[in-house]
Design an enzyme around this catalytic site. Structure first.
Site, short mmCIF file in Angstrom:
data_model
loop_
_atom_site.label_atom_id
_atom_site.label_comp_id
_atom_site.label_asym_id
_atom_site.label_seq_id
_atom_site.Cartn_x
_atom_site.Cartn_y
_atom_site.Cartn_z
N ASN A 7 0.86 -1.28 -0.02
CA ASN A 7 -0.07 -0.15 0.03
C ASN A 7 0.82 1.27 0.01
O ASN A 7 1.30 1.68 1.09
CB ASN A 7 -0.84 -0.10 1.32
CG ASN A 7 -1.69 0.94 1.26
OD1 ASN A 7 -1.74 1.94 0.60
ND2 ASN A 7 -2.72 1.04 2.35
N LYS A 14 3.45 0.62 3.07
CA LYS A 14 3.01 -0.32 3.98
C LYS A 14 3.30 -1.51 3.19
O LYS A 14 2.74 -1.70 2.01
CB LYS A 14 1.55 -0.33 4.37
CG LYS A 14 1.47 0.98 5.57
CD LYS A 14 0.18 0.92 6.25
CE LYS A 14 -0.60 2.44 6.43
NZ LYS A 14 -1.82 2.58 6.42
N ARG A 95 -2.74 -1.99 -3.44
CA ARG A 95 -3.59 -1.17 -3.19
C ARG A 95 -3.61 -0.05 -4.13
O ARG A 95 -2.47 0.55 -4.16
CB ARG A 95 -3.84 -0.64 -1.73
CG ARG A 95 -4.93 0.17 -1.68
CD ARG A 95 -5.10 0.66 -0.27
NE ARG A 95 -6.35 1.39 0.22
CZ ARG A 95 -6.65 1.87 0.96
NH1 ARG A 95 -5.77 1.97 2.22
NH2 ARG A 95 -7.78 2.64 1.44
N HIS A 184 -12.65 3.03 -0.12
CA HIS A 184 -12.61 2.11 0.86
C HIS A 184 -13.38 0.59 0.42
O HIS A 184 -14.06 0.01 1.24
CB HIS A 184 -13.42 2.46 2.25
CG HIS A 184 -12.80 3.65 3.10
ND1 HIS A 184 -13.70 4.58 3.59
CD2 HIS A 184 -11.51 3.97 3.53
CE1 HIS A 184 -12.69 5.25 4.40
NE2 HIS A 184 -11.61 5.04 4.07
N GLY A 214 -13.20 5.22 10.47
CA GLY A 214 -11.83 5.17 10.94
C GLY A 214 -11.43 6.53 10.93
O GLY A 214 -12.39 7.32 11.13
N ARG A 245 -11.10 15.34 7.67
CA ARG A 245 -12.05 15.57 6.63
C ARG A 245 -13.55 16.38 7.08
O ARG A 245 -13.70 15.86 7.97
CB ARG A 245 -12.12 14.68 5.64
CG ARG A 245 -10.73 14.34 4.96
CD ARG A 245 -11.12 13.19 3.96
NE ARG A 245 -9.74 12.71 3.68
CZ ARG A 245 -9.76 11.45 3.57
NH1 ARG A 245 -10.96 10.64 3.83
NH2 ARG A 245 -8.75 10.64 3.12
N GLU A 388 -8.60 -5.22 4.82
CA GLU A 388 -8.30 -5.02 3.48
C GLU A 388 -7.14 -5.67 2.73
O GLU A 388 -7.09 -6.21 1.49
CB GLU A 388 -7.84 -3.37 3.19
CG GLU A 388 -9.28 -2.81 3.32
CD GLU A 388 -9.01 -1.14 3.79
OE1 GLU A 388 -9.11 -0.61 2.82
OE2 GLU A 388 -8.68 -0.91 4.75
P1 AMP Z 1 -8.34 3.51 10.98
O1 AMP Z 1 -8.35 4.79 10.04
O2 AMP Z 1 -9.61 2.55 10.45
O3 AMP Z 1 -7.22 2.89 11.39
O4 AMP Z 1 -8.97 4.04 12.43
C1 AMP Z 1 -8.25 5.00 13.19
C2 AMP Z 1 -9.17 5.65 14.28
O5 AMP Z 1 -9.86 4.77 14.97
C3 AMP Z 1 -8.11 6.28 15.18
O6 AMP Z 1 -8.07 7.70 14.78
C4 AMP Z 1 -9.27 6.34 16.52
O7 AMP Z 1 -9.77 7.48 16.50
C5 AMP Z 1 -10.11 5.07 16.31
N1 AMP Z 1 -10.01 4.01 17.26
C6 AMP Z 1 -8.93 3.29 17.32
N2 AMP Z 1 -8.97 2.41 18.36
C7 AMP Z 1 -10.06 2.90 19.20
C8 AMP Z 1 -10.64 2.78 20.54
N3 AMP Z 1 -10.25 1.51 21.25
N4 AMP Z 1 -11.69 3.36 20.84
C9 AMP Z 1 -12.07 4.39 20.24
N5 AMP Z 1 -11.59 4.81 18.94
C10 AMP Z 1 -10.70 3.90 18.36
#
Ligand code: AMP
Length: 402
Positions: A7, A14, A95, A184, A214, A245, A388
């Site tokens: 990626n 990554k 990706r 996504h 996320g 965003r 993914e």
């Molecule tokens: P992603 O982009 O899918 O990797 O999601 C990242 C985001 O998930 C982070 O910025 C956090 O805000 C949120 N996140 C990850 N772990 C937790 C958790 N245990 N509780 C609440 N939010 C979380």
């Protein structure tokens, strides 16, 4: 079989080396600061995805080629390697952000595929050039190795015109390909496919909403296993408010800000992409954990940011239930969707009229595949961790076996 999943971003890359059939990851890592100086962080992991060996190396990475070289070299390293030779790597899956309207599925990389990824650069100016660099670097480092491109946009290409067209003059669609694409897609495909399997009914009988929440967030409406609509648009800036965003805003705001503050449209868009969303509203952080901590300590702006996010997601769920003409299954995935039970509960508050009833005990779970709705909830609400990389590895293996 062993597939290397790549990626590539503009200054980072990554990677994971994994078995597409079992999902077993052998090693994974990250190259950072490509084009600046260069750092490789590498982990060898066991069956439970626990790191058994870790290594960080400062390696000059003026381009993506040196980054790929450093990854390939550590994969065969005597101490930190997981294969004896690169011959053990069967293929590479990449990706790729934007496939425009040219790709409805993943494809083997050839000259035509590379040209198409290049043609989509105007649509994905930040990511497609990096994705292409990753592909070319792998070609140079491992000549003849099969490579597959997996597009973030592909799953959404089944949307009907009423969902993907913007109500602007047709020439912008016909000549410039301006339309909703959505992103996504690999996650939405993985999670909706898994939800359909878990529901144990034919795809044709299931209406599913996937909430990928996320740092970047998007929702999709899926019927008969196919995407009918999604919240991101021409770019990932559209839809619900996200970590940094803005999500959907009135386009007039851009002109207003540019005029008043002497910004160019690009500067304004940079602000909307990187300095907005949860970060801007809270004034504290883009991370939902920090917002929860802030709200607990009485910071009203942190509470407002979380309220705005929950409200934005809830509105999309309502809209997509209406678009699908009903709902059987709602799925939460990605960092927030998988881990933040409070946010899931807040989003679902007031959706009882749609047949969504959350069980507060079940909703305490995090990061694992589980149902969080009550037995009498008309809609089954799932948490399904996304993967993914596995989807990319599986597509790569499937195309290479053909
Ligand atoms: P992603 O982009 O899918 O990797 O999601 C990242 C985001 O998930 C982070 O910025 C956090 O805000 C949120 N996140 C990850 N772990 C937790 C958790 N245990 N509780 C609440 N939010 C979380």
């Amino acid at each position: 079989m062993k597939i290397l999943v790549i990626n590539a971003g503009s200054s980072s890359l990554k990677y994971q080396l994994m078995d597409p059939d079992t999902g077993r990851v052998y090693a994974k890592g990250l190259c950072e600061r490509i084009g600046i100086d260069g750092r490789l962080t590498h982990k060898v992991v066991d069956e439970n995805d626990e790191a058994v060996l870790k290594e960080t190396r400062e390696i000059p990475m003026p381009t993506h080629s040196e980054a790929i070289e450093s990854v390939l070299s550590i994969l065969v390293d005597e101490k930190f390697g997981v294969v004896k030779s690169l011959d053990e790597v069967d293929a590479v899956g990449h990706r790729v952000l934007h496939g425009g309207d040219k790709f409805i599925e993943s494809c083997i990389v050839d000259e035509a595929c590379k040209k198409a990824i290049e043609d989509c650069i105007p649509l994905g100016p930040l990511h497609n050039p990096a994705n292409l660099k990753g592909i070319i670097a792998c070609e140079n480092a491992m000549p003849g190795k099969k490579q597959v491109a997996v597009f973030d946009t592909a799953f959404h290409m089944t949307m009907p015109p009423k969902a993907y067209r913007y109500a602007i003059p047709t020439k912008y669609y016909e000549e410039d390909h301006i339309r909703r694409y959505g992103f996504h897609g690999t996650s939405h495909r993985f999670v909706s496919k898994r939800a359909i399997e878990l529901m144990g009914k034919p795809a044709s009988e299931l209406k599913v909403i996937v909430a990928h929440l996320g740092n970047g967030s998007s929702l999709s409406a899926v019927a008969d296993g196919k995407c009918q609509d999604t919240s991101m648009g021409l770019s990932p800036l559209a839809g619900v408010p996200m970590g940094t965003r803005s999500g959907d805003i009135d386009p007039c705001i851009v002109e207003f800000i540019c005029n008043k503050y002497g910004m160019t449209p690009s500067e304004c868009l940079n602000m909307l992409n990187k300095k907005s969303g949860m970060l801007a509203v809270s004034g504290v952080s883009s991370d939902f954990r920090d917002l929860e901590a802030g709200a607990k300590e009485g910071n009203d702006n942190c509470a407002l940011a979380r309220d705005m996010f929950a409200y934005g997601v809830r509105k999309y769920i309502g809209a997509y239930a209406a678009a699908l003409g009903g709902l059987d299954c709602l799925v939460f995935t990605a960092g927030v969707g998988e881990n933040d039970g409070k946010m899931r509960a807040q989003i679902c508050e007031g959706l009882e009229f749609l047949g969504i009833k959350i069980d507060p005990e079940k909703n305490k779970k995090r990061g694992e595949e589980c149902v969080i709705s009550t037995p009498d909830s008309k809609v089954t609400v799932w948490v399904i961790p996304t993967n993914e990389e596995l989807m990319i590895a599986q597509d790569t293996a499937e195309l290479c076996r053909k």
